[in-house]
Each structure stands twice: as structure tokens, then as C-alpha cells.
Design a protein around this motif. Sequence first.
Motif, PDB file in Angstrom:
ATOM      1  N   ASN A   8     -93.229 -13.301   1.447  1.00  0.00           N
ATOM      2  CA  ASN A   8     -93.153 -13.966   3.086  1.00  0.00           C
ATOM      3  C   ASN A   8     -92.433 -15.125   3.007  1.00  0.00           C
ATOM      4  O   ASN A   8     -91.554 -15.678   3.816  1.00  0.00           O
ATOM      5  N   VAL A   9     -93.063 -16.310   1.791  1.00  0.00           N
ATOM      6  CA  VAL A   9     -92.479 -17.095   1.884  1.00  0.00           C
ATOM      7  C   VAL A   9     -90.844 -16.978   1.600  1.00  0.00           C
ATOM      8  O   VAL A   9     -90.139 -18.029   2.478  1.00  0.00           O
ATOM      9  N   LYS A  10     -90.196 -16.897   0.492  1.00  0.00           N
ATOM     10  CA  LYS A  10     -88.851 -16.235   0.849  1.00  0.00           C
ATOM     11  C   LYS A  10     -88.218 -15.869   2.327  1.00  0.00           C
ATOM     12  O   LYS A  10     -86.508 -16.544   2.183  1.00  0.00           O
ATOM     13  N   LYS A  11     -88.757 -15.467   2.720  1.00  0.00           N
ATOM     14  CA  LYS A  11     -87.848 -14.512   4.029  1.00  0.00           C
ATOM     15  C   LYS A  11     -88.247 -16.182   5.205  1.00  0.00           C
ATOM     16  O   LYS A  11     -87.597 -16.816   5.635  1.00  0.00           O
ATOM     17  N   GLU A  12     -89.460 -16.736   5.258  1.00  0.00           N
ATOM     18  CA  GLU A  12     -89.476 -17.900   5.712  1.00  0.00           C
ATOM     19  C   GLU A  12     -87.861 -18.499   5.462  1.00  0.00           C
ATOM     20  O   GLU A  12     -87.454 -19.826   6.209  1.00  0.00           O
ATOM     21  N   VAL A  13     -88.050 -18.879   3.975  1.00  0.00           N
ATOM     22  CA  VAL A  13     -87.041 -19.793   3.994  1.00  0.00           C
ATOM     23  C   VAL A  13     -85.750 -19.721   3.782  1.00  0.00           C
ATOM     24  O   VAL A  13     -85.236 -20.382   4.018  1.00  0.00           O
ATOM     25  N   ILE A  14     -85.669 -18.682   3.579  1.00  0.00           N
ATOM     26  CA  ILE A  14     -83.769 -17.870   4.078  1.00  0.00           C
ATOM     27  C   ILE A  14     -83.730 -18.113   5.608  1.00  0.00           C
ATOM     28  O   ILE A  14     -81.841 -18.856   5.949  1.00  0.00           O
ATOM     29  N   PHE A  15     -84.611 -17.424   6.385  1.00  0.00           N
ATOM     30  CA  PHE A  15     -84.976 -17.646   7.943  1.00  0.00           C
ATOM     31  C   PHE A  15     -84.262 -19.393   8.128  1.00  0.00           C
ATOM     32  O   PHE A  15     -83.250 -19.329   8.904  1.00  0.00           O
ATOM     33  N   ILE A  17     -82.461 -21.616   5.919  1.00  0.00           N
ATOM     34  CA  ILE A  17     -81.395 -22.308   5.566  1.00  0.00           C
ATOM     35  C   ILE A  17     -80.425 -21.605   7.017  1.00  0.00           C
ATOM     36  O   ILE A  17     -79.507 -21.767   6.681  1.00  0.00           O
ATOM     37  N   VAL A  18     -81.097 -20.574   7.198  1.00  0.00           N
ATOM     38  CA  VAL A  18     -79.898 -19.680   7.985  1.00  0.00           C
ATOM     39  C   VAL A  18     -79.661 -20.406   8.851  1.00  0.00           C
ATOM     40  O   VAL A  18     -78.082 -20.856   9.729  1.00  0.00           O
ATOM     41  N   ILE A  19     -80.855 -21.034   9.926  1.00  0.00           N
ATOM     42  CA  ILE A  19     -80.791 -21.657  10.644  1.00  0.00           C
ATOM     43  C   ILE A  19     -80.123 -22.859  11.002  1.00  0.00           C
ATOM     44  O   ILE A  19     -79.252 -23.297  11.748  1.00  0.00           O
ATOM     45  N   ALA A  20     -79.905 -23.680  10.186  1.00  0.00           N
ATOM     46  CA  ALA A  20     -79.119 -25.173   9.323  1.00  0.00           C
ATOM     47  C   ALA A  20     -77.719 -24.547   9.123  1.00  0.00           C
ATOM     48  O   ALA A  20     -77.362 -25.537   9.924  1.00  0.00           O
ATOM     49  N   ILE A  22     -76.561 -22.461  10.634  1.00  0.00           N
ATOM     50  CA  ILE A  22     -75.910 -22.036  12.250  1.00  0.00           C
ATOM     51  C   ILE A  22     -75.671 -23.641  12.798  1.00  0.00           C
ATOM     52  O   ILE A  22     -74.603 -23.770  13.529  1.00  0.00           O
ATOM     53  N   PHE A  23     -76.902 -24.482  12.764  1.00  0.00           N
ATOM     54  CA  PHE A  23     -76.646 -25.482  13.117  1.00  0.00           C
ATOM     55  C   PHE A  23     -75.347 -26.588  12.401  1.00  0.00           C
ATOM     56  O   PHE A  23     -74.368 -27.174  13.731  1.00  0.00           O
ATOM     57  N   LEU A  24     -75.605 -26.107  11.453  1.00  0.00           N
ATOM     58  CA  LEU A  24     -73.847 -26.725  11.007  1.00  0.00           C
ATOM     59  C   LEU A  24     -72.665 -26.504  11.461  1.00  0.00           C
ATOM     60  O   LEU A  24     -72.159 -27.482  11.763  1.00  0.00           O
ATOM     61  N   LEU A  25     -72.511 -25.271  11.402  1.00  0.00           N
ATOM     62  CA  LEU A  25     -71.624 -24.867  11.506  1.00  0.00           C
ATOM     63  C   LEU A  25     -70.875 -25.118  13.752  1.00  0.00           C
ATOM     64  O   LEU A  25     -69.733 -25.410  14.129  1.00  0.00           O
ATOM     65  N   LEU A  26     -72.171 -25.278  14.276  1.00  0.00           N
ATOM     66  CA  LEU A  26     -71.892 -25.284  15.900  1.00  0.00           C
ATOM     67  C   LEU A  26     -71.749 -26.844  15.651  1.00  0.00           C
ATOM     68  O   LEU A  26     -71.776 -27.407  17.022  1.00  0.00           O
ATOM     69  N   HIS A  27     -71.857 -27.880  14.570  1.00  0.00           N
ATOM     70  CA  HIS A  27     -71.250 -29.018  15.078  1.00  0.00           C
ATOM     71  C   HIS A  27     -70.142 -29.866  14.368  1.00  0.00           C
ATOM     72  O   HIS A  27     -70.365 -30.988  13.668  1.00  0.00           O
ATOM     73  N   SER A  28     -69.717 -28.837  13.879  1.00  0.00           N
ATOM     74  CA  SER A  28     -68.676 -28.973  12.157  1.00  0.00           C
ATOM     75  C   SER A  28     -67.192 -30.165  13.120  1.00  0.00           C
ATOM     76  O   SER A  28     -66.989 -30.671  12.265  1.00  0.00           O
ATOM     77  N   THR A  29     -67.423 -29.675  14.205  1.00  0.00           N
ATOM     78  CA  THR A  29     -65.549 -30.073  15.141  1.00  0.00           C
ATOM     79  C   THR A  29     -66.388 -30.515  16.357  1.00  0.00           C
ATOM     80  O   THR A  29     -66.594 -30.151  17.279  1.00  0.00           O
TER      81      THR A  29
END
Length: 109
Positions: A8-15, A17-20, A22-29
Motif C-alpha cells: 500500500n505504501v508503494k502504491k501511494e508513493v507511485i501515485f 510520483i505520477v501526479i508530480a 503530470i504536474f511538471l509536464l503540464l507546466h513545462s512550457t
Amino acid sequence: MNFIKKLNVKKEVIFFIVIAIIFLLLHSTPSTAIRTKVFFMGYPNAAVTSPIIDDEYHNEVDNDKFAELNAKAYTLTKPPIEKATQGELRNYLVRKFGFLHFAEYYGEG
């Protein structure tokens, strides 16, 4: 039982990381920041299809202010129409913080 907690902790960490990512990609340019802003304003079709160009007029007129803000103005050539006022949501100001870009509606003036 301990294995399930670790899973469960691994799933939360992966979740997160994926959100971060996506955020970085949506604000990269600047263009992805504008498209993200327009999408979340409720105009997904315009966010995907409208071409984006430099707003030469505002960049020239407000050059000093934009330099202070570390910002640049852009224009959607096929802007969405605001439902309440029937106005075009054409101009956006993109501010740069580090390597991230954040857009806000700039208006006509």
C-alpha cells in the motif's frame, strides 16, 4: 500483514510520483501552461485546438512590467467564448518560476 502495508505504501508513493510528473509536464512550457489553464477554465476543445502565438502588442507595451514579473503575453488565435459575457478569452500572461510556467488570463487591456 506487513507485506500488504508495504504494498500500500508503494502504491501511494507511485501515485504521488505520477501526479508530480503530470504536474511538471503540464507546466513545462508556456504553451502547455496555457492549454492547461484553458482546459481547467472549462474549455477543453479550445485548449487542444487553438493555435498560440506571441502577443506582440502587450509584450511591447508592457515590456517593463513583464520583465519585472518574468512574464510574457500570448494570444490564442481561436479563443474560447466566455459563456456569461460572450467575450473572447484571447490573451494570457505566462509567468516563469524556475523551470515551471504558470498561465493566467490577461484580458484585453
